[in-house]
Design a protein around this motif. Sequence first.
Motif, PDB file in Angstrom:
ATOM      1  N   THR A 170       0.803  -1.311   0.021  1.00 28.48           N
ATOM      2  CA  THR A 170       0.222   0.372  -0.096  1.00 28.48           C
ATOM      3  C   THR A 170       0.777   1.517   0.361  1.00 28.48           C
ATOM      4  O   THR A 170       1.967   1.449  -0.087  1.00 28.48           O
ATOM      5  CB  THR A 170      -0.960   0.556   1.351  1.00 28.48           C
ATOM      6  N   ALA A 171       0.408   2.129  -0.346  1.00 30.33           N
ATOM      7  CA  ALA A 171       1.081   2.910  -0.772  1.00 30.33           C
ATOM      8  C   ALA A 171       1.608   4.240   0.926  1.00 30.33           C
ATOM      9  O   ALA A 171       2.042   4.085   0.627  1.00 30.33           O
ATOM     10  CB  ALA A 171       0.348   4.832  -1.379  1.00 30.33           C
ATOM     11  N   LYS A 172       0.506   4.171   1.570  1.00 28.70           N
ATOM     12  CA  LYS A 172       1.010   4.202   3.179  1.00 28.70           C
ATOM     13  C   LYS A 172       1.543   3.420   3.949  1.00 28.70           C
ATOM     14  O   LYS A 172       3.057   3.807   4.495  1.00 28.70           O
ATOM     15  CB  LYS A 172      -0.509   3.817   4.606  1.00 28.70           C
ATOM     16  N   GLY A 173       1.777   1.849   3.683  1.00 31.08           N
ATOM     17  CA  GLY A 173       3.107   1.008   3.936  1.00 31.08           C
ATOM     18  C   GLY A 173       4.080   1.740   3.569  1.00 31.08           C
ATOM     19  O   GLY A 173       5.255   1.937   3.565  1.00 31.08           O
ATOM     20  N   LYS A 174       4.011   1.885   2.168  1.00 32.47           N
ATOM     21  CA  LYS A 174       5.703   2.562   1.799  1.00 32.47           C
ATOM     22  C   LYS A 174       5.978   3.737   2.892  1.00 32.47           C
ATOM     23  O   LYS A 174       7.363   3.906   2.623  1.00 32.47           O
ATOM     24  CB  LYS A 174       4.833   2.392  -0.169  1.00 32.47           C
ATOM     25  N   ALA A 175       5.423   4.257   2.371  1.00 35.45           N
ATOM     26  CA  ALA A 175       5.392   5.938   3.060  1.00 35.45           C
ATOM     27  C   ALA A 175       6.191   5.410   4.710  1.00 35.45           C
ATOM     28  O   ALA A 175       6.903   6.289   5.089  1.00 35.45           O
ATOM     29  CB  ALA A 175       4.089   7.040   3.248  1.00 35.45           C
ATOM     30  N   ASN A 176       5.358   4.931   5.720  1.00 37.69           N
ATOM     31  CA  ASN A 176       6.661   4.041   6.785  1.00 37.69           C
ATOM     32  C   ASN A 176       7.570   4.032   6.496  1.00 37.69           C
ATOM     33  O   ASN A 176       8.084   3.523   7.467  1.00 37.69           O
ATOM     34  CB  ASN A 176       4.788   3.997   7.506  1.00 37.69           C
ATOM     35  N   ASN A 177       7.660   3.364   5.273  1.00 36.88           N
ATOM     36  CA  ASN A 177       8.558   2.694   5.423  1.00 36.88           C
ATOM     37  C   ASN A 177      10.034   2.987   5.176  1.00 36.88           C
ATOM     38  O   ASN A 177      11.658   2.684   5.354  1.00 36.88           O
ATOM     39  CB  ASN A 177       9.012   2.037   4.614  1.00 36.88           C
ATOM     40  N   ARG A 178       9.634   4.762   4.427  1.00 39.84           N
ATOM     41  CA  ARG A 178      10.986   5.484   3.906  1.00 39.84           C
ATOM     42  C   ARG A 178      10.925   6.348   5.992  1.00 39.84           C
ATOM     43  O   ARG A 178      10.069   7.599   5.335  1.00 39.84           O
ATOM     44  CB  ARG A 178      10.351   6.129   2.269  1.00 39.84           C
ATOM     45  N   ARG A 179      11.803   6.242   5.840  1.00 37.64           N
ATOM     46  CA  ARG A 179      12.008   6.359   7.474  1.00 37.64           C
ATOM     47  C   ARG A 179      14.163   6.627   7.760  1.00 37.64           C
ATOM     48  O   ARG A 179      14.160   6.031   7.101  1.00 37.64           O
ATOM     49  CB  ARG A 179      11.055   6.063   8.608  1.00 37.64           C
ATOM     50  N   VAL A 180      13.828   7.562   8.454  1.00 41.85           N
ATOM     51  CA  VAL A 180      15.075   7.228   9.167  1.00 41.85           C
ATOM     52  C   VAL A 180      14.774   7.468  10.943  1.00 41.85           C
ATOM     53  O   VAL A 180      14.083   8.426  11.420  1.00 41.85           O
ATOM     54  CB  VAL A 180      16.000   9.209   8.698  1.00 41.85           C
ATOM     55  N   GLU A 181      15.920   6.354  11.270  1.00 35.17           N
ATOM     56  CA  GLU A 181      15.438   5.901  13.006  1.00 35.17           C
ATOM     57  C   GLU A 181      17.004   6.330  13.497  1.00 35.17           C
ATOM     58  O   GLU A 181      17.993   6.799  13.029  1.00 35.17           O
ATOM     59  CB  GLU A 181      15.762   4.571  13.438  1.00 35.17           C
TER      60      GLU A 181
END
Length: 475
Positions: A459-470
């Motif tokens: 999903t687009a939402k899932g992809k957006a949440n996977n793009r991150r800097v922890e």
Amino acid sequence: MKQVNKFITAALLFVGLVSQAQDSNNPWSVAVGTNAVDTRVSASRGGLSLLDKQFSQTFDAKENWNFLPSVTYLSLTKYVGDGFSFGVTGSANKISKVVNFDPTSSNADPRGMVVSNPGDITFFGVDGIIRYSFQEMIKSKSFEPSAHIGGGYTFFGDASAGTVNGGLGLTYWFTEGIGIFFQSTYKHSYDDTRAINVDVPGYMQHAAGITFKFGGKDTDGDGIYDKNDVCPEVAGLLEFKGCPDTDKDGIQDSADSCPEVAGLAEFNGCPDTDGDGIIDAEDACVDVKGTKMMKGCPDADGDGVADKADNCPSVKGAKENAGCPWPDTDGDSVLDKDDKCPTVAGTVANNGCPEVTEEAMKKLNEYGKIILFNSGKASFQKQALPILQAMAAILKEYPTAIFSLEGHTDNTGSDALNQKLSEERAAAVKNFLIENGIDASRLSSKGFGESMPVESNKTAKGKANNRRVEVKLVK
């Protein structure tokens, strides 16, 4: 009429400025207000034999009153003693209601009275007055009932005539010199033929307004009248019957050892300038409050070191450190000499540096999720700058903590491309933080590509949440 109102208003303002709290020493009184004229009292032409009856009826028929809602009455009187005052009054009005006795008229009331409009004629009255006050008789400071008699001259349209007057009044004094008054006066005209603009009918005149008393003699201007002033030519105080207390210390000059300098009663009027309980003559520091142990000189911080020998006179310190405290700049109970973060409050366990809280880590990672990069690049979108600056502000609160920045992507593109992009984005965040004041030794960065998703990439939402800097705390 407008000119009269302006004159009376000006008089009111003048009296308001010059009036002050008065007593029986003040002979002059000025009253300003409004008035109402009622000709009903003389309408029956029954003479004075019907006056009592008509007087009682005049307040039951206020619709007969001629009244202007403005300042139309002025009185000036002088007290001459034994309750008597003499004065003059002036009044103005507009007559639109004249009452005549005509029981045959269809407009007559049950008493045979008919009200007619003579054409809004002008009215002026000037009167001399002799007033007697009953205030002393009733022993009241606020209420002053009075009776008055006198004579005057009335201009009633084109007609004019003399009158003989008598009436009653009541004044309520808010202060000794300012009050409100009410009075009613019967003015009997001997030229009463009820012919408008030819003669003047007898009438009742009611007046109400504000009154002021003034004029008492106070030679030295101290608010105490000469009659009661022991020192009438030298300004003084009421508690000393008008005699002075030059230094205003509450001690009369005649009993003051230092009449020109304010002092204390326990020192016979002489001063303790700094208020430390040590008289100036025995005080080594006259202008600075001190202690008896220091002979009147101060020990501001109470550390037992006199200010003149104290290198830190406003901060309590140790005698062995010349009155200065061992510093703890950030107030975290770790002295600066032992504090690895002397300007930031921390914990003893962490050598004076602050320990990173769970809340701070949570906030950093929330920011890491919403950093916006340009698509497929490690450059920031404009909206990301405030977020990065907020991250830098948090890191500055923990100046010795070490962090790792970990980049992650979604599964768009090849594994190799995503790995490279995640490393570059994590490094970009690290470089921004360094450029904004974070020591490079405290930061490291690495990328994990698409290998560690937190949600499905379907999903687009899932992809957006996977793009991150922890952000991870190293130590």
